[in-house]
Design an enzyme around this catalytic site. Structure first.
Site, PDB file in Angstrom:
ATOM      1  N   ASP A  95       0.859  -1.173   0.000  1.00  0.00           N
ATOM      2  CA  ASP A  95       0.000   0.000   0.000  1.00  0.00           C
ATOM      3  C   ASP A  95       0.902   1.230   0.000  1.00  0.00           C
ATOM      4  O   ASP A  95       2.049   1.180   0.427  1.00  0.00           O
ATOM      5  CB  ASP A  95      -0.903  -0.021   1.245  1.00  0.00           C
ATOM      6  CG  ASP A  95      -1.986   1.036   1.193  1.00  0.00           C
ATOM      7  OD1 ASP A  95      -2.128   1.699   0.156  1.00  0.00           O
ATOM      8  OD2 ASP A  95      -2.690   1.200   2.201  1.00  0.00           O
ATOM      9  N   ASP A 268      -8.151  -7.672   0.211  1.00  0.00           N
ATOM     10  CA  ASP A 268      -7.285  -7.758   1.388  1.00  0.00           C
ATOM     11  C   ASP A 268      -8.038  -7.222   2.589  1.00  0.00           C
ATOM     12  O   ASP A 268      -8.936  -6.385   2.447  1.00  0.00           O
ATOM     13  CB  ASP A 268      -6.004  -6.948   1.195  1.00  0.00           C
ATOM     14  CG  ASP A 268      -6.243  -5.462   1.439  1.00  0.00           C
ATOM     15  OD1 ASP A 268      -5.883  -4.970   2.524  1.00  0.00           O
ATOM     16  OD2 ASP A 268      -6.812  -4.789   0.561  1.00  0.00           O
ATOM     17  N   CYS A 306     -11.914 -28.394   7.415  1.00  0.00           N
ATOM     18  CA  CYS A 306     -10.806 -27.474   7.168  1.00  0.00           C
ATOM     19  C   CYS A 306      -9.479 -28.222   7.284  1.00  0.00           C
ATOM     20  O   CYS A 306      -9.236 -28.921   8.268  1.00  0.00           O
ATOM     21  CB  CYS A 306     -10.850 -26.314   8.162  1.00  0.00           C
ATOM     22  SG  CYS A 306      -9.480 -25.147   7.959  1.00  0.00           S
ATOM     23  N   CYS A 308      -6.498 -26.967   7.774  1.00  0.00           N
ATOM     24  CA  CYS A 308      -5.435 -26.231   8.461  1.00  0.00           C
ATOM     25  C   CYS A 308      -4.912 -26.988   9.681  1.00  0.00           C
ATOM     26  O   CYS A 308      -5.591 -27.858  10.240  1.00  0.00           O
ATOM     27  CB  CYS A 308      -5.911 -24.826   8.850  1.00  0.00           C
ATOM     28  SG  CYS A 308      -6.891 -24.733  10.366  1.00  0.00           S
ATOM     29  N   CYS A 311      -7.289 -26.976  12.824  1.00  0.00           N
ATOM     30  CA  CYS A 311      -8.468 -27.844  12.801  1.00  0.00           C
ATOM     31  C   CYS A 311      -8.103 -29.317  12.784  1.00  0.00           C
ATOM     32  O   CYS A 311      -8.866 -30.160  13.271  1.00  0.00           O
ATOM     33  CB  CYS A 311      -9.334 -27.501  11.595  1.00  0.00           C
ATOM     34  SG  CYS A 311     -10.155 -25.894  11.723  1.00  0.00           S
ATOM     35  N   HIS A 337      -6.160 -20.479  11.190  1.00  0.00           N
ATOM     36  CA  HIS A 337      -7.437 -20.990  10.685  1.00  0.00           C
ATOM     37  C   HIS A 337      -8.199 -19.918   9.914  1.00  0.00           C
ATOM     38  O   HIS A 337      -8.727 -20.187   8.825  1.00  0.00           O
ATOM     39  CB  HIS A 337      -8.316 -21.508  11.822  1.00  0.00           C
ATOM     40  CG  HIS A 337      -9.729 -21.719  11.376  1.00  0.00           C
ATOM     41  ND1 HIS A 337     -10.122 -22.793  10.610  1.00  0.00           N
ATOM     42  CD2 HIS A 337     -10.839 -20.939  11.529  1.00  0.00           C
ATOM     43  CE1 HIS A 337     -11.408 -22.682  10.321  1.00  0.00           C
ATOM     44  NE2 HIS A 337     -11.866 -21.572  10.861  1.00  0.00           N
TER      45      HIS A 337
END
Length: 366
Positions: A95, A268, A306, A308, A311, A337
């Site tokens: 940015d 984002d 999930c 990840c 999880c 997560h």
């Protein structure tokens, strides 16, 4: 677009303007639509680059203003640029510092030259002009850099928004002149507040400059969600089909689905890690506060579907314990997560667009 960058779309939704595409950069490709995690200070809070890669992140963000304050662009350039400094091998977007024109309203002064900030660290005066913002970003070395813009707040009068929008365009032309690197794509930012005619004029002016990509800015600054929808519906169709379209600062399920339906490619937001640091999990469109008593003896995963690390290895009860005990591992696991969840959400949308099932599978959000 520079030879180092390209964007092509692979499929369109037959009922909306949603599209799936690929944005190619010097550090790899980004499958769109895609959620991009925010790493303001060259780090996505609490997560390692390896964890981000495992979560499916393809492109991450960093912030010019904050990195200028700490550690300084010269130190990052000395390390070989942002990619080497933060050990992230994929694409990076920086940015411009323009959002701080909005968020640091009490410690900044705007003029035609640029913006003067008072450093929140030591009170010293910092001058950022369009040229200086581009110079800093050239030194940081991200793949995509953003033009320096004036982001008006909500609410603001039409006169105030028009002044900011016109100044943003003049600053953009100065950014284009100052930009020195062919291996960085400079994106322009469409401002215009909640005024459709100002948005339309701004979009057409930016398109005439034939930039590598375009962003819609000045949203998520306090306005209702319905107005964000209206802004995107007006603006996105005016931007070129063969360039990536980026909606800045947006990352809720509903906002992303509706923006994708209007033709947006990239998003984002700090939401996933910010919620994680407050003990909140994003689960299938809901927000769960792990401090709630019902999770204390719940030995099931947050989300069995999930993939990840959180999880696949830990229970809701354990996460509730970590959050209540204020253990940093809890913030890491929830952030991991949440980032995975939003990336997977946009991946599912992409797959649905490729199969022309977008309006069927995401009708509840539309």
């Amino acid at each position: 677009m520079s030879q180092n960058f390209s964007f092509h779309y692979q499929a369109f939704c037959s009922n909306t303007k949603a599209r799936a595409g690929v944005f190619l950069t010097p550090h790899g490709s980004v499958d769109t639509p895609r959620f991009m995690p925010v790493g303001t200070l060259a780090t996505v809070k609490t997560l390692t680059p390896a964890q981000l890669e495992k979560a499916g992140a393809q492109m991450v963000l960093a912030n010019t203003y904050h990195l200028h304050l700490q550690p300084g662009e010269s130190i990052i350039a000395g390390a070989g640029g942002l990619h080497k400094f933060m050990a992230w091998n994929g694409p990076i977007l920086t940015d411009s510092g323009g959002f701080q024109v909005f968020s640091l309203g009490e410690i900044r002064t705007i003029s035609e030259t640029g913006v003067q900030f008072r450093s929140p660290r030591d009170g010293s005066i910092i001058d950022i002009t369009p040229e200086r913002s581009i110079q800093i970003q050239n030194e940081l070395g991200a793949d995509v850099i953003m033009a320096f813009d004036e982001c008006p707040p909500y609410p603001a009068s039409r006169e105030e928004v028009e002044l900011a929008t016109n100044r943003t365009y003049r600053w953009l032309k100065r950014c284009v002149e100052a930009h020195q690197r062919q291996d960085q794509a400079l994106f322009g930012i469409v401002q215009g507040g909640v005024y459709p005619d100002l948005r339309s004029v701004a979009a057409r002016q930016l398109v005439d400059l034939d930039l590598p990509g375009y962003a819609i800015g000045g949203v998520s600054v306090g306005e209702p969600g319905e107005l964000i929808d209206d802004i995107v519906k007006v603006t996105a169709p005016l931007l070129p089909e063969d360039k990536p379209r980026y909606l800045m600062g947006v990352g809720t399920y509903r906002e992303m689905v509706r923006a994708i339906a209007s033709g947006i490619d990239l998003f984002d937001c700090v939401i996933p890690t910010r919620l994680g640091r407050h003990g909140v999990a994003l689960v299938k469109g809901e927000r769960w506060n792990l401090k709630n008593a019902k999770f204390r003896e719940d030995y099931t995963p947050l989300d069995e579907s999930c993939p990840c690390y959180c999880c696949q290895n830990f229970s809701r009860a354990y996460l509730a314990h970590l959050v209540r005990a204020k253990e940093s591992l809890g913030y890491t696991l929830l952030s991991l997560h949440n980032v995975t969840e939003l990336i997977r959400f946009t991946q599912r949308i992409r797959d649905a667009i490729l199969g022309d099932r977008f309006t069927q599978e995401f009708a509840g959000w539309l």
